[in-house]
Motif scaffolding. Structure first.
Motif, PDB file in Angstrom:
ATOM      1  N   GLN A  43    -109.605 117.907  43.775  1.00 41.51           N
ATOM      2  CA  GLN A  43    -109.236 116.942  42.986  1.00 41.51           C
ATOM      3  C   GLN A  43    -108.294 115.751  43.411  1.00 41.51           C
ATOM      4  O   GLN A  43    -107.334 116.253  44.067  1.00 41.51           O
ATOM      5  N   PRO A  48    -109.870 109.842  39.284  1.00 48.24           N
ATOM      6  CA  PRO A  48    -109.782 111.139  40.719  1.00 48.24           C
ATOM      7  C   PRO A  48    -110.603 110.536  41.709  1.00 48.24           C
ATOM      8  O   PRO A  48    -111.913 110.839  41.270  1.00 48.24           O
ATOM      9  N   ILE A  78    -105.055 112.558  43.454  1.00 44.34           N
ATOM     10  CA  ILE A  78    -105.107 111.462  42.669  1.00 44.34           C
ATOM     11  C   ILE A  78    -104.145 110.487  43.497  1.00 44.34           C
ATOM     12  O   ILE A  78    -103.370 111.351  44.227  1.00 44.34           O
TER      13      ILE A  78
END
Length: 266
Positions: free
Chosen positions: A87, A98, A89
């Motif tokens: 992930q 994200p 971000i």
């Protein structure tokens, strides 16, 4: 507890307390990121750190985090909800969704973001392949083969212009890949027949590799593209690389004298 030591002042300058065990920490000039089992805490990096973000994550017992070292970029990477997923971000833009990358089929073992913030390198617990992705779109840019046997990857690092990548593992071998447009990496002599052969035969292999005595080590590049290797026993090696991939040891230093044979793995 996380303690930050100022080596010039010869004292601790920051102390951060948490209710559960800390599994990982990443620092850069303006940020401190702390990983717990399933949370990330982001702070300002100053004498009185301010908490900026608390991010819920999947179970992250090894504290895997990658933070872009460039203060102009705020890309943060950590394991996604599914094994092998990452992930990404943007800490500077919390409204942005994200980016989820299905990097590997098995759980992640190592993550690294380049200084420009546009590339993410990943390895899984299998440790045979290193994959590089575009951080904006999540597109795979490179797939690099460290070896055929399973290995624990200890570190992955880009050089300053993101033309090379170095990797260390529990095999005690440092692999260096050329990821520039004019890559010098090696391929099998059977690559021309790759459509008829297993994927292994079309793999891209490192253009340089060398070994150090203590396999538990991490590696990184200097400003002039030499490779530094720091082992858990306190040994620091510096290697230069010839254009053909031949590695030459330029220096060696020893900083520790460890008496405990059961010292923790890096």
């Amino acid at each position: 507890t996380v303690l930050v030591w100022d080596d010039r002042k010869q004292k601790e300058v920051i102390e951060l307390e948490f209710k559960s065990a800390v599994t990982g920490v990443r620092l850069r000039r303006d940020r401190i990121v702390v990983a717990l089992a399933n949370k990330l805490f982001v702070y300002t990096f100053n004498p009185t750190p301010q908490k900026l973000n608390v991010i819920e994550t999947a179970d992250n017992p090894n504290g895997l985090i990658a933070l872009c070292p460039n203060t102009a970029m705020s890309i943060l990477a950590f394991p996604g909800r599914q094994p092998g997923h990452v992930q990404l971000i943007d800490l500077s833009n919390p409204k942005r969704s994200p980016t989820i990358i299905a990097a590997h089929e098995t759980a992640l073992s190592c993550l690294s973001i380049n200084i420009q913030g546009d590339m993410l390198a990943t390895a899984s617990e299998k440790g045979t392949l290193i994959r590089i992705f575009d951080t904006q779109m999540g597109i795979k840019l490179h797939e690099l083969r460290r070896g055929a046997e399973k290995a624990q990857i200890y570190s992955i690092n880009f050089n300053s212009d993101s033309s090379k990548l170095c990797v260390s593992s529990d095999k005690g071998t440092i692999h260096v890949f050329d990821i520039s447009a004019y890559g010098k990496n090696k391929q099998s002599s059977l690559v021309s027949a790759k459509s008829y052969l297993p994927k292994y035969f079309s793999s891209t292999w490192s253009f340089a590799k060398f070994s150090v005595p203590e396999s538990r080590c991490i590696c990184a590049f200097t400003a002039d593209d030499c490779v530094l290797v720091l082992s858990i026993d306190g040994s620091l090696y510096k290697y230069s690389l010839a254009p053909d991939g031949e590695a030459k040891r330029e220096s060696f230093s020893k900083f520790l004298e460890l008496e405990d044979e059961n010292a923790p793995v890096i």
